[in-house]
Design an enzyme around this catalytic site. Sequence first.
Site, mmCIF file in Angstrom:
data_model
loop_
_atom_site.group_PDB
_atom_site.id
_atom_site.type_symbol
_atom_site.label_atom_id
_atom_site.label_comp_id
_atom_site.label_asym_id
_atom_site.label_seq_id
_atom_site.Cartn_x
_atom_site.Cartn_y
_atom_site.Cartn_z
ATOM 1 C CB THR A 28 -0.655 0.352 0.595
ATOM 2 O OG1 THR A 28 -2.016 -0.887 1.148
ATOM 3 C CG2 THR A 28 -1.733 1.231 1.248
ATOM 4 C CB THR A 108 0.461 -4.063 6.208
ATOM 5 O OG1 THR A 108 -0.231 -3.583 5.466
ATOM 6 C CG2 THR A 108 1.088 -1.558 6.618
ATOM 7 C CG ASP A 109 -2.095 -7.296 3.610
ATOM 8 O OD1 ASP A 109 -3.399 -6.547 4.682
ATOM 9 O OD2 ASP A 109 -3.126 -7.358 2.890
HETATM 10 N N1 ASP Z 1 -2.592 -5.511 0.692
HETATM 11 C C1 ASP Z 1 -1.113 -4.597 0.943
HETATM 12 C C2 ASP Z 1 -0.788 -5.301 1.203
HETATM 13 O O1 ASP Z 1 0.081 -5.984 2.140
HETATM 14 C C3 ASP Z 1 -1.642 -4.163 2.077
HETATM 15 C C4 ASP Z 1 -0.492 -2.994 2.686
HETATM 16 O O2 ASP Z 1 0.679 -3.063 2.775
HETATM 17 O O3 ASP Z 1 -1.230 -2.489 3.637
HETATM 18 O O4 ASP Z 1 0.363 -5.188 0.251
#
Ligand code: ASP
Length: 344
Positions: A28, A108-109
Site C-alpha cells: 500500500t 502491511t499484510d
Molecule cells: N494488501 C496490502 C499489502 O499488504 C496492504 C498494505 O500494504 O497495507 O501489500
Amino acid sequence: MNPIATAPSHSISAGMLPRVAVLATGGTIAGSAPDAAQTAGYQAGVVGVDALLAAVPALASVASIHAEQVASIDSKDLDLALWHALAARIDALAARDDIDGIVVTHGTDTLEETAYLLHLVVKTAKPVVLTAAMRPASALSADGPLNLLGAVTVASAHAAHGQGVLVVFNNRIHCARDIAKTSTYAVDAFQSHEVGALGWVQDGRVEFQRTIVRPHTAATPFSAGSAWPVVEIVSSYAGVSRIAIDALVAAGVRGIVVAGTGNGSLHAAVQVALAEAVQHGVAVVRASRVGSGHVMHNGAAPDDALGFVSAGSLNPYKARVLLMLALAAGMTERAVLQLAFDTY
Ligand code: ASP
C-alpha cells in the site's frame, strides 16, 4: 551497548551522509487510487521506488540513497521465492562498504512474516529496517512518506546496529519478532503486544529504550540459502473437523502449525488428528489464535506425550516461519525443535 542510545541520523560516517539502500517490494505504501479520499479501494504496489523517494524531499538531508525495485506486489501474494531473493539481496548489499543500512518497503499484510524471516536469516549487524503504510500513496494524509523517512533515519543511525531486523511504523521502532498487524484500517496498525516497541524515531532523532535478548541474524544457524519445506497452518474452533489436517498429511507436508484456542488448546478432533500426524513424521507446533500472550509447554495440551512443540510467544504465522527454517536446517527431532522455539 547503552540501552538508551540517542543518535542523530548522520552518525555513521563523519562528514558525509550515511548510505542507505532502499529496496521496494510494493504494498500500500506504493498503492494508488483514482481519488485522494479513497483509502480502501486502491491498487497496491504500482508506484515505483523513485516516485516514493521523490515524495520525501527531506530524505536528501538524512542519507544518500541507493534505490532498487525488488518486486511490485501486494504483499498478500508474497511467495517463498521473493523471500529468498530479498534475503540474498540484503546480504549482498550489507556486505558492501558503501552501504551503511538497508530499508525494505513492504505491504502491511505479511510484513510481520517477512520481518521475522529476515531477522533469522540475514547475516549482518548493519541496520535492516522494514516499513509500510496503511494508506495508499495517493491518499489524503498518506502515512507512507513519514514512515519512509523514519525508516531511513533509523537505518542511518548507529544506535540501530546489532539490533536485528527492525520495523519502523508510525514513529515507533519495533523488533521484527514482536510486531504484528493488529488493525485492518487504522494508521496505528502495528503493535508489539506484551513487550512494546523498542524505541521511537521523530524529527531526525532515534532513541532505543531497550534491546532484545534472543539471538538473531548472524547468531542463528538459519539461512536463506537452503530450500524451505512445506509447512502449513490449521486452526481449532467450535465444530472443527480433522479434514484439513488429514489432507495436509496426505499431501506430504513436513510441518503443521495449529492456531489453537486460548493457551493453544485444541478441539479433541484436532488433537487426535495432529497426534497421528506426528506418528507420520510431521512436525506439529501448537500456537494460539488469540494474538497476544504465550503458549505454555505441556499447558493446555500434553505436548511431551503427543509429540508436539509449543510456540511460546510466536503467533501462528511467525511460528510457521521458524518451523520452516528449523526443518530446513535439519532440526527434525522434537526436543531440538522445542529448543529452537525456546531460543529464537
Ligand atoms: N494488501 C496490502 C499489502 O499488504 C496492504 C498494505 O500494504 O497495507 O501489500
